[in-house]
Write a protein that holds these residues in place. Sequence first.
Motif, PDB file in Angstrom:
ATOM      1  N   SER A 143       0.849  -1.190   0.000  1.00  0.00           N
ATOM      2  CA  SER A 143       0.000   0.000   0.000  1.00  0.00           C
ATOM      3  C   SER A 143       0.887   1.244   0.000  1.00  0.00           C
ATOM      4  O   SER A 143       2.001   1.230   0.518  1.00  0.00           O
TER       5      SER A 143
ATOM      6  N   ASP B 108     -12.509   6.116  -1.238  1.00  0.00           N
ATOM      7  CA  ASP B 108     -11.418   5.293  -0.688  1.00  0.00           C
ATOM      8  C   ASP B 108     -10.070   5.539  -1.358  1.00  0.00           C
ATOM      9  O   ASP B 108      -9.124   4.777  -1.129  1.00  0.00           O
ATOM     10  N   THR B 109      -9.952   6.583  -2.146  1.00  0.00           N
ATOM     11  CA  THR B 109      -8.700   6.817  -2.872  1.00  0.00           C
ATOM     12  C   THR B 109      -8.147   8.224  -2.663  1.00  0.00           C
ATOM     13  O   THR B 109      -6.963   8.384  -2.356  1.00  0.00           O
TER      14      THR B 109
ATOM     15  N   ARG C 285       0.605  12.230   0.880  1.00  0.00           N
ATOM     16  CA  ARG C 285      -0.139  13.278   1.580  1.00  0.00           C
ATOM     17  C   ARG C 285       0.568  14.614   1.449  1.00  0.00           C
ATOM     18  O   ARG C 285       1.788  14.702   1.577  1.00  0.00           O
TER      19      ARG C 285
ATOM     20  N   GLU D 199       0.603   5.629   0.493  1.00  0.00           N
ATOM     21  CA  GLU D 199      -0.169   6.819   0.801  1.00  0.00           C
ATOM     22  C   GLU D 199       0.693   8.040   0.534  1.00  0.00           C
ATOM     23  O   GLU D 199       1.825   8.138   1.021  1.00  0.00           O
TER      24      GLU D 199
ATOM     25  N   SER E  84      -4.551   7.449  -1.435  1.00  0.00           N
ATOM     26  CA  SER E  84      -4.245   6.101  -0.959  1.00  0.00           C
ATOM     27  C   SER E  84      -4.312   5.153  -2.147  1.00  0.00           C
ATOM     28  O   SER E  84      -5.345   5.045  -2.825  1.00  0.00           O
TER      29      SER E  84
END
Length: 439
Positions: free
Chosen positions: A30, A399-400, A34, A32, A438
Amino acid sequence: MMLRSILLASLAVASLPASARAEDGTLDVSLELRVRVEAIAGQFRPAPAPRSDQILLLRTDLFAEYDAGPVRFGGEVVDARGYFEKRRSIAGATEINALEPIQAYVASDVSDAAMVKAGRFTMNLGSARLVARNIFRNTINAFTGVEAVLGDDRLGATAFWTVAQTRLPGDIDGIRNDRIVLDRERGSPHLFGLFTHGKTGIGTLEAYGYRLAENDSRDSVTQNRHLWTVGSRLVRSPAANAWDYEIELIGQGGHARATSAPTDRTDLPVHAGFAHAMIGRTLSGAWHPRIAILSDYATGERSGRSITRFDTLFGARMFEFTVPSLFGAVQRANMASIAVVGDARPDRRSDITASVRPLFLASAIDSFASTGVQDKAGSAGTHAGTQIEARYRRFLIPDTLRLSVGGAYLAKGRFLRDAANAPATGDTTYGFVELVASL
């Protein structure tokens, strides 16, 4: 160039399927990304903190775990950086930690109800007021050691023995220049303990005991904290058309030194504590509104014969006392407050939260919370002010991709205006805009 290389490498790994089947196991990956912009005006901290400040925070978080059957191998690399802050900004090691492997562990599910993990890892225990994996803060607490988890959601226990990772570099130039230095386990501080939980007819009951032990090392001086922290918590989660509540009581003892100065070698007894109580209700309606009333009390210093200021260890505060980083006036130390909090979910993609919190000092002679403002004579009173906060979040892509916008206003009370070192900057305003992807 370094950040560009990190992002390209991360995107290459993230292009793999989220769960890729290997010949001998499963690989989960995964990523992420930001970005957040923050600004503050009317600084509450004493000089040399600037009267106003801003910062651009970037964080890349790449996690991977390979499940080989009897054992799992996990790793996580976080690249946290900051740009455009002022020269005397309070931004430091809690905002910036370039290219750090915060997790590198081996884990094994001994049975359906037992797991053992060893190496570098993060922890999130109970309410997260004492041991937490940070969410809003740009850097993340991590530990090196052994963790064992027994039981399930209904009844279980977590035992651990760790050394907290010391974020490096430790000099301000190295931090501001995003210098890449591997965080170290200096042999101190040790954190170990036991956390237990069980579901009952009135909610989930938790009980725990933690030991923090730190000593000076060759290149680091500390307060030589040797603390026992014990507590219990009863919590009932929010549900539609129902009351929810939470009570947590924490006591702290042991010994420590008043300062981290090399010349301070006097061990003082510690007698500190913290209490939290909350009651809330989720109402009927399309927006699922919830309103809650809560109170918090954390002890502060009262005399030189013992240490009575509560130490929140490795806890988080975003979920309770508004955002840290450039703001973060409130933490669990020398504070008493009552707050009214409202939440709502306009639709499946978005949520809103707002709060009003009057703030007071538990001890008039100690510095208030994390402001650094202090009046040793106690003549500035105990009214710190009133904090008002609001935040809106929405998934632009379910969710992304999520957008968050928030802010806070601190109407300073007599203490933050008249204390001996209080800056004459007026009330404090703070705002942020954040985008999280994400993959």
